[in-house]
Design an enzyme around this catalytic site. Structure first.
Site, PDB file in Angstrom:
ATOM      1  N   ASP A 140       0.867  -1.176   0.000  1.00  0.00           N
ATOM      2  CA  ASP A 140       0.000   0.000   0.000  1.00  0.00           C
ATOM      3  C   ASP A 140       0.906   1.229   0.000  1.00  0.00           C
ATOM      4  O   ASP A 140       1.577   1.492   1.007  1.00  0.00           O
ATOM      5  CB  ASP A 140      -0.898   0.033   1.237  1.00  0.00           C
ATOM      6  CG  ASP A 140      -1.910  -1.106   1.288  1.00  0.00           C
ATOM      7  OD1 ASP A 140      -1.778  -2.062   0.496  1.00  0.00           O
ATOM      8  OD2 ASP A 140      -2.817  -1.046   2.127  1.00  0.00           O
ATOM      9  N   LYS A 190      -6.767   3.201  -2.780  1.00  0.00           N
ATOM     10  CA  LYS A 190      -7.135   3.110  -1.364  1.00  0.00           C
ATOM     11  C   LYS A 190      -7.461   4.492  -0.844  1.00  0.00           C
ATOM     12  O   LYS A 190      -6.785   5.469  -1.184  1.00  0.00           O
ATOM     13  CB  LYS A 190      -5.973   2.480  -0.590  1.00  0.00           C
ATOM     14  CG  LYS A 190      -6.162   2.386   0.923  1.00  0.00           C
ATOM     15  CD  LYS A 190      -4.949   1.706   1.551  1.00  0.00           C
ATOM     16  CE  LYS A 190      -4.961   1.819   3.065  1.00  0.00           C
ATOM     17  NZ  LYS A 190      -3.777   1.179   3.692  1.00  0.00           N
ATOM     18  N   LYS A 195      -9.825  -0.166  -1.970  1.00  0.00           N
ATOM     19  CA  LYS A 195      -9.677  -0.539  -0.569  1.00  0.00           C
ATOM     20  C   LYS A 195     -10.161   0.633   0.269  1.00  0.00           C
ATOM     21  O   LYS A 195      -9.589   1.728   0.215  1.00  0.00           O
ATOM     22  CB  LYS A 195      -8.215  -0.866  -0.233  1.00  0.00           C
ATOM     23  CG  LYS A 195      -7.998  -1.184   1.260  1.00  0.00           C
ATOM     24  CD  LYS A 195      -6.567  -1.617   1.531  1.00  0.00           C
ATOM     25  CE  LYS A 195      -6.299  -1.750   3.015  1.00  0.00           C
ATOM     26  NZ  LYS A 195      -4.910  -2.206   3.291  1.00  0.00           N
TER      27      LYS A 195
END
Length: 214
Positions: free
Chosen positions: A89, A150, A175
Site C-alpha cells: 500500500d 485506497k 480498498k
C-alpha cells in the site's frame, strides 16, 4: 457474502507510530483465527512472515505522507518484497498532485509498480483532496498499472466514505480504509464498490458480522 469471503476482504491493520512487534503478533494471531489478511509496518515484515507464513501480509511504502523520493519508495518496495510482503500500500505524493504535477505523480506510482511483482494499492488520502483531485489521482493510478486505489492512511482527518468509494470504483478496485469499525459500516463500503477493507477493527467487524447472522 459469507464469513470466509468477508475475512478475505479484510486487511486487519496496525500501523501506529508506537507499534511494537508484540502488537504485530496480536494482529497476526487475529488474522489467523478469522482468516483475515494483515497490514503491518514495513520494519516487521520479515519477522511477521517467519511467524505467520500462512497470513497474507500487506505493508506500506512512503507512509504516511507520501513525500519520500521515488527512489526511496522503489527501494522500500523491493526491500519489503525480499522480506516476504504479499501486497504493498503506497502513498502518492499528495503535494505534487495538488500542484498539478501529474507526470511526476504517475511516474512515482509506476516506479513502485514496476519494481515488484506484487499488487500495489495506491493511497490517495481522500480527506485532503477535492473531488476533481480524487478523480485525477485515480486516473493516474490506473495509468500507472496499480492494482487498487485506497482511500486513506488513517492519519489525516477523515477516512473512507461511501461517496469516495463510489467515485474511486469507477477506475480501479477500491480498498476502503479509515473509520470502518463494524459490519454495518463495512457492508456500506462493500455495497458502494469496495473490494477490500482496511481496519484496525478487523475482529470487531468479523464478530459483528457473525452476530448479525445468528
Amino acid at each position: 457474502m459469507n464469513a470466509d469471503r468477508l475475512a478475505s476482504m479484510l486487511d486487519h491493520t496496525v500501523l501506529g507510530p508506537e507499534t511494537t512487534f508484540d502488537d504485530v503478533l496480536a494482529v497476526l494471531d487475529d488474522a489467523r483465527e478469522f482468516g483475515m489478511n494483515a497490514c503491518i509496518p514495513p520494519c516487521y515484515v520479515k519477522e511477521a512472515n517467519e511467524y505467520a507464513p500462512d497470513v497474507t501480509l500487506a505493508t506500506v511504502v512512503g507512509f504516511p505522507h507520501g513525500q519520500n523520493t521515488t527512489v526511496a519508495k522503489r527501494d522500500e518496495a523491493e526491500d519489503v518484497w525480499d522480506d516476504g510482503a504479499d501486497e504493498i500500500d503506497m502513498v502518492i505524493n499528495i503535494g505534487r498532485l495538488k500542484a498539478g504535477e501529474y507526470d511526476a505523480v504517475r511516474a512515482d506510482i509506476a516506479e513502485v509498480v514496476a519494481a515488484v511483482p506484487l499488487p500495489v494499492k495506491v493511497i490517495i488520502e481522500t480527506a485532503l483532496l477535492t473531488d476533481d483531485e480524487k478523480h485525477k489521482a485515480c486516473e493516474l493510478a490506473k495509468e500507472a498499472d496499480a492494482a487498487y486505489v485506497k482511500t486513506s492512511t488513517g492519519f489525516a482527518d477523515g477516512g473512507a466514505t461511501v461517496a469516495d468509494v463510489e467515485l474511486m470504483a469507477e477506475y480501479l478496485p477500491v480498498k476502503a480504509s479509515g473509520g470502518v469499525g463494524n459490519w454495518e459500516e463495512a457492508k456500506a463500503m462493500i455495497e458502494a464498490g469496495a473490494e477490500r477493507i482496511g481496519a484496525s477493527s478487523g475482529v470487531a467487524i468479523m464478530k459483528s458480522y457473525l452476530a448479525a447472522q445468528e
